[in-house]
Design a protein around this motif. Structure first.
Motif, PDB file in Angstrom:
ATOM      1  N   GLU A  55       0.897  -1.208  -0.105  1.00 34.56           N
ATOM      2  CA  GLU A  55      -0.001  -0.103  -0.188  1.00 34.56           C
ATOM      3  C   GLU A  55       0.771   1.129  -0.156  1.00 34.56           C
ATOM      4  O   GLU A  55       0.563   2.216  -0.615  1.00 34.56           O
ATOM      5  CB  GLU A  55      -1.017  -0.011   1.124  1.00 34.56           C
ATOM      6  CG  GLU A  55      -1.890   1.199   1.113  1.00 34.56           C
ATOM      7  CD  GLU A  55      -2.808   1.043   2.271  1.00 34.56           C
ATOM      8  OE1 GLU A  55      -3.804   1.984   2.336  1.00 34.56           O
ATOM      9  OE2 GLU A  55      -3.187   0.175   2.821  1.00 34.56           O
ATOM     10  N   SER A  56       1.775   1.335   0.769  1.00 35.15           N
ATOM     11  CA  SER A  56       2.720   2.306   0.955  1.00 35.15           C
ATOM     12  C   SER A  56       3.643   2.663  -0.422  1.00 35.15           C
ATOM     13  O   SER A  56       3.654   3.756  -0.970  1.00 35.15           O
ATOM     14  CB  SER A  56       3.887   2.048   1.965  1.00 35.15           C
ATOM     15  OG  SER A  56       4.953   3.237   1.896  1.00 35.15           O
ATOM     16  N   GLN A  57       3.845   1.448  -1.263  1.00 30.02           N
ATOM     17  CA  GLN A  57       4.370   1.742  -2.429  1.00 30.02           C
ATOM     18  C   GLN A  57       3.590   2.227  -3.402  1.00 30.02           C
ATOM     19  O   GLN A  57       3.945   2.994  -4.782  1.00 30.02           O
ATOM     20  CB  GLN A  57       5.192   0.111  -2.921  1.00 30.02           C
ATOM     21  CG  GLN A  57       6.085  -0.307  -2.138  1.00 30.02           C
ATOM     22  CD  GLN A  57       6.600  -1.682  -2.351  1.00 30.02           C
ATOM     23  OE1 GLN A  57       5.738  -2.476  -2.717  1.00 30.02           O
ATOM     24  NE2 GLN A  57       7.811  -2.038  -2.330  1.00 30.02           N
ATOM     25  N   VAL A  58       2.301   1.748  -3.484  1.00 30.41           N
ATOM     26  CA  VAL A  58       1.342   2.515  -4.465  1.00 30.41           C
ATOM     27  C   VAL A  58       1.073   3.776  -4.303  1.00 30.41           C
ATOM     28  O   VAL A  58       0.983   4.645  -5.095  1.00 30.41           O
ATOM     29  CB  VAL A  58       0.169   1.210  -4.209  1.00 30.41           C
ATOM     30  CG1 VAL A  58      -1.305   2.187  -5.002  1.00 30.41           C
ATOM     31  CG2 VAL A  58       0.126   0.015  -4.624  1.00 30.41           C
ATOM     32  N   GLN A  59       1.124   4.278  -2.896  1.00 27.96           N
ATOM     33  CA  GLN A  59       0.979   5.577  -2.471  1.00 27.96           C
ATOM     34  C   GLN A  59       2.245   6.443  -3.141  1.00 27.96           C
ATOM     35  O   GLN A  59       1.723   7.486  -3.685  1.00 27.96           O
ATOM     36  CB  GLN A  59       0.862   5.855  -1.086  1.00 27.96           C
ATOM     37  CG  GLN A  59      -0.480   5.347  -0.619  1.00 27.96           C
ATOM     38  CD  GLN A  59      -0.519   5.276   1.087  1.00 27.96           C
ATOM     39  OE1 GLN A  59       0.471   5.573   1.638  1.00 27.96           O
ATOM     40  NE2 GLN A  59      -1.795   5.280   1.531  1.00 27.96           N
ATOM     41  N   GLU A  60       3.138   5.881  -2.920  1.00 26.82           N
ATOM     42  CA  GLU A  60       4.439   6.552  -3.527  1.00 26.82           C
ATOM     43  C   GLU A  60       4.496   6.429  -4.842  1.00 26.82           C
ATOM     44  O   GLU A  60       4.854   7.493  -5.479  1.00 26.82           O
ATOM     45  CB  GLU A  60       5.945   5.821  -3.164  1.00 26.82           C
ATOM     46  CG  GLU A  60       6.276   6.199  -1.438  1.00 26.82           C
ATOM     47  CD  GLU A  60       6.255   7.299  -1.131  1.00 26.82           C
ATOM     48  OE1 GLU A  60       7.034   8.105  -1.994  1.00 26.82           O
ATOM     49  OE2 GLU A  60       5.802   7.887  -0.235  1.00 26.82           O
ATOM     50  N   TRP A  61       4.102   5.443  -5.837  1.00 24.15           N
ATOM     51  CA  TRP A  61       3.880   5.549  -7.056  1.00 24.15           C
ATOM     52  C   TRP A  61       2.858   6.548  -7.584  1.00 24.15           C
ATOM     53  O   TRP A  61       3.099   7.232  -8.635  1.00 24.15           O
ATOM     54  CB  TRP A  61       3.398   4.003  -7.726  1.00 24.15           C
ATOM     55  CG  TRP A  61       3.230   3.734  -8.986  1.00 24.15           C
ATOM     56  CD1 TRP A  61       2.006   3.579  -9.665  1.00 24.15           C
ATOM     57  CD2 TRP A  61       4.070   4.280 -10.144  1.00 24.15           C
ATOM     58  NE1 TRP A  61       1.808   3.730 -10.849  1.00 24.15           N
ATOM     59  CE2 TRP A  61       3.129   3.909 -11.298  1.00 24.15           C
ATOM     60  CE3 TRP A  61       5.551   4.344 -10.370  1.00 24.15           C
ATOM     61  CZ2 TRP A  61       4.052   4.207 -12.563  1.00 24.15           C
ATOM     62  CZ3 TRP A  61       5.915   4.543 -11.435  1.00 24.15           C
ATOM     63  CH2 TRP A  61       5.242   4.452 -12.507  1.00 24.15           C
ATOM     64  N   SER A  62       1.663   6.450  -6.842  1.00 24.53           N
ATOM     65  CA  SER A  62       0.696   7.734  -7.182  1.00 24.53           C
ATOM     66  C   SER A  62       1.301   8.995  -7.073  1.00 24.53           C
ATOM     67  O   SER A  62       0.962   9.815  -7.994  1.00 24.53           O
ATOM     68  CB  SER A  62      -0.545   7.400  -6.206  1.00 24.53           C
ATOM     69  OG  SER A  62      -1.606   8.407  -6.686  1.00 24.53           O
ATOM     70  N   LYS A  63       2.025   9.289  -6.009  1.00 22.65           N
ATOM     71  CA  LYS A  63       2.588  10.470  -5.985  1.00 22.65           C
ATOM     72  C   LYS A  63       3.533  10.682  -6.759  1.00 22.65           C
ATOM     73  O   LYS A  63       3.645  12.027  -7.674  1.00 22.65           O
ATOM     74  CB  LYS A  63       3.502  10.460  -4.449  1.00 22.65           C
ATOM     75  CG  LYS A  63       2.540  10.657  -3.101  1.00 22.65           C
ATOM     76  CD  LYS A  63       3.741  10.739  -2.208  1.00 22.65           C
ATOM     77  CE  LYS A  63       2.625  10.595  -0.710  1.00 22.65           C
ATOM     78  NZ  LYS A  63       3.698  10.644   0.140  1.00 22.65           N
TER      79      LYS A  63
END
Length: 121
Positions: A55-63
């Motif tokens: 989930e953290s990686q997905v958020q970073e990817w989204s950013k």
């Protein structure tokens, strides 16, 4: 949705672990060895699985996607501004040249008028 899928995998893994812990309720002794080995292989395959990390990686990817999108948008605006500046520069150069021509004509013809007056005297 990747984070939702990751949470679902983690929950399903937990369910499998719980079933194995109570295997006597669900698995016959004849099936136990094969099913326990298969379940353990699946659990071991998911040993490094971390839904929170995903989930953290997905958020970073989204950013990152947002930042790239913003960069592209700003780049487009900068390009548009550069084009406008170029157009304005070209226009100003043309206007300056036209103005100089008019001034030169006035100065030249103005001189001719003065010479005509001198000739008439």
């Amino acid at each position: 949705d990747i984070p939702e899928l990751a949470r679902n995998v983690e929950k399903t893994k937990g369910n499998l672990v719980a079933l194995i812990a109570e295997k006597e309720k669900y698995i016959s002794p004849e099936q136990a060895t094969e099913l326990i080995a298969e379940a353990n292989a699946v659990i071991e395959g998911l040993s490094d699985f971390d839904a929170a990390k995903i989930e953290s990686q997905v958020q970073e990817w989204s950013k990152l996607q947002t930042a790239v999108s913003d960069y592209i948008e700003r780049g487009t605006k900068v390009q548009e501004s550069a084009n406008t500046v170029r157009e304005q520069y070209t226009y100003m150069i043309k206007q300056r040249n036209k103005t100089r021509k008019v001034i030169d004509k006035i100065v030249l013809f103005g001189s001719a008028k003065e010479e005509e007056k001198l000739d008439d005297d």
